[in-house]
Design a protein around this motif. Sequence first.
Motif, short mmCIF file in Angstrom:
data_model
loop_
_atom_site.label_atom_id
_atom_site.label_comp_id
_atom_site.label_asym_id
_atom_site.label_seq_id
_atom_site.Cartn_x
_atom_site.Cartn_y
_atom_site.Cartn_z
N VAL A 123 0.74 -1.36 0.05
CA VAL A 123 -0.03 -0.02 0.10
C VAL A 123 0.97 1.18 -0.13
N ILE A 124 1.75 1.11 0.81
CA ILE A 124 2.67 2.31 0.85
C ILE A 124 3.33 2.80 -0.41
N SER A 125 3.80 1.63 -0.79
CA SER A 125 4.58 1.75 -2.28
C SER A 125 3.54 2.55 -3.48
N LEU A 126 2.27 2.17 -3.23
CA LEU A 126 1.51 2.92 -4.37
C LEU A 126 1.66 4.33 -4.27
N GLY A 127 1.90 4.90 -3.11
CA GLY A 127 1.76 6.42 -2.88
C GLY A 127 3.29 7.07 -2.89
N TYR A 128 4.05 6.10 -2.66
CA TYR A 128 5.53 6.63 -2.59
C TYR A 128 6.39 5.88 -3.35
N GLU A 129 6.00 5.51 -4.49
CA GLU A 129 6.83 4.53 -5.57
C GLU A 129 7.88 5.19 -5.84
N ARG A 130 8.60 6.53 -5.71
CA ARG A 130 9.61 6.88 -5.97
C ARG A 130 10.62 7.14 -4.76
N SER A 131 10.11 6.88 -3.45
CA SER A 131 10.83 6.88 -2.32
C SER A 131 12.03 5.87 -2.33
N ALA A 132 12.95 6.22 -1.43
CA ALA A 132 14.06 5.29 -1.36
C ALA A 132 13.43 4.15 -0.50
N PRO A 133 13.85 2.64 -0.69
CA PRO A 133 13.60 1.58 0.00
C PRO A 133 13.37 1.92 1.69
N ASP A 134 14.73 2.60 2.25
CA ASP A 134 14.84 2.73 3.60
C ASP A 134 13.38 3.69 3.84
N GLU A 135 12.99 4.63 3.29
CA GLU A 135 11.70 5.53 3.57
C GLU A 135 10.42 4.55 3.78
N ILE A 136 10.30 3.76 2.69
CA ILE A 136 9.37 2.76 2.82
C ILE A 136 9.40 1.71 3.89
N SER A 223 -16.74 15.39 21.95
CA SER A 223 -17.61 14.94 21.19
C SER A 223 -16.83 14.00 20.21
N ASP A 224 -17.67 13.02 19.66
CA ASP A 224 -17.06 12.24 18.57
C ASP A 224 -16.34 13.13 17.46
N ILE A 225 -15.14 12.76 16.82
CA ILE A 225 -14.66 13.11 15.58
C ILE A 225 -14.38 12.11 14.27
N VAL A 226 -14.95 12.93 13.32
CA VAL A 226 -14.92 11.92 11.97
C VAL A 226 -13.90 12.49 10.94
N PHE A 227 -13.18 11.46 10.58
CA PHE A 227 -11.99 11.36 10.15
C PHE A 227 -12.12 10.94 8.71
N VAL A 228 -11.84 11.82 7.66
CA VAL A 228 -11.94 11.42 6.13
C VAL A 228 -10.60 11.78 5.56
N GLU A 229 -9.79 10.71 4.92
CA GLU A 229 -8.84 10.90 4.31
C GLU A 229 -8.73 10.98 2.80
N HIS A 230 -7.78 11.96 2.45
CA HIS A 230 -7.76 12.13 0.83
C HIS A 230 -6.41 11.99 0.31
N LEU A 231 -6.28 12.25 -1.16
CA LEU A 231 -4.90 11.87 -1.48
C LEU A 231 -3.70 12.68 -1.07
N THR A 232 -4.03 14.12 -0.50
CA THR A 232 -3.05 14.91 0.17
C THR A 232 -2.99 15.04 1.40
N GLY A 233 -3.91 14.82 2.17
CA GLY A 233 -4.09 14.97 3.55
C GLY A 233 -5.31 14.24 4.07
N GLY A 234 -6.01 14.91 5.28
CA GLY A 234 -7.26 14.64 6.06
C GLY A 234 -7.89 15.44 6.41
N LEU A 235 -9.40 15.30 6.52
CA LEU A 235 -10.27 16.08 7.05
C LEU A 235 -10.81 15.75 8.29
N TYR A 236 -10.89 16.77 9.22
CA TYR A 236 -11.46 16.17 10.55
C TYR A 236 -12.65 17.21 10.77
N LEU A 237 -13.65 16.38 11.26
CA LEU A 237 -15.10 17.04 11.29
C LEU A 237 -15.50 16.79 12.75
#
Length: 276
Positions: A123-136, A223-237
Motif C-alpha cells: 500500500v505504501i509503495s503505491l503512494g511513494y513509489e519514488r521513495s528510497a527503500p529505507d523510507e518505505i 464529542s466524536d470526531i470524523v476523519f476522512v482521508e484524501h490524496l494529500t491530507g485528512g479532513l477532521y469534522l
Amino acid sequence: MQLGARLRALRRDAGLSREDAAHPIRASESKISRMELGRVGFKERDIADLLTLYGVHDPAERQRLMTFAREANTPSWWHAYGDVLDSWFQSYLDFEQAAELIRTYEVQFVPGLLQTEAYARAVISLGYERSAPDEIDRRARLRMERQQLLTRSNGPKLWVVLDEAVLRRPIGGHAVLREQITALLHFAQSPRVQLQVMPFASGGHAASGGAFSVLRFPYQELSDIVFVEHLTGGLYLDKREDVDRYTAAIGRLFIEAAPLSETPDILYRILTELDR
C-alpha cells in the motif's frame, strides 16, 4: 487531547467564542481551535491565562490542567518517525491513541491497524513509489508499531466494515492478499475487533460516498470526531451536524453489512477462490 477537550468545554461553559478567547492570550481564533483539537503545543502561560479567563480559580484544578499541559508537550512515540510522518497524520495518531472506540468503513484498503507488513509495504509503495527503500521500511515499521494499540490494556475497540472490493483487490499480488485475509481471520477472533463485510450483492448502501472513520473518546467533554482521508491530507469534522450524519451512516452500515457471525465464512470463501 484530554487538555484540549477540557479547554473547549470550559470556554463553552463560560459562554465565550474562540475569538473571545483568542484576544486575551495574544492569539488567533485558529490557534484556539488547534489547541482544543490538540494540534498544537501548549504554552503554560497561555493555559494559565485561559483558565483565568474561563473562571477556573480552584488551585487544585488549575494545577491538574497545568500538569496536563506539560504532559501534552512530551513527544509521543511516533516522534521518532517525524521524517516520514505527514503533519496532518500526526493529529490522527493523537486521536487514535486517545479513542475508546474507532468505527471505520473502508472501500479500497484494509485499515492500517489490521494490515500485515507485506500488505502495508504494498500500500505504501503505491503512494511513494519514488521513495528510497529505507523510507518505505520506516513507514511500514511505523504502521506495525501502531498495531500495538490493539493489545494495550486500555486500547480502543475497533469496529470495521470492509467493502468486498477490499478483499478482492490483489494489493501486492495474490500471495500478499492471501496472507492479509488470513490475518483478518485472526483479528476477527479478537474481542477488541469487530469485522463485517459489505458484499457486492448488497448494492448501494449508506456510505456510498467513500471511506471514513468515527472516533469516540472516554472524555464526556469531547464529542466524536470524523476523519476522512484524501490524496494529500485528512479532513477532521467535529460539528454536531456533520458527526451526526456520519454516525448515522456507520450505524446503518453495521445493519446493512453481512452479520458479524458470517465474517469467517466470507473470508474463508474468498481464500478458497484465491487458491483456484
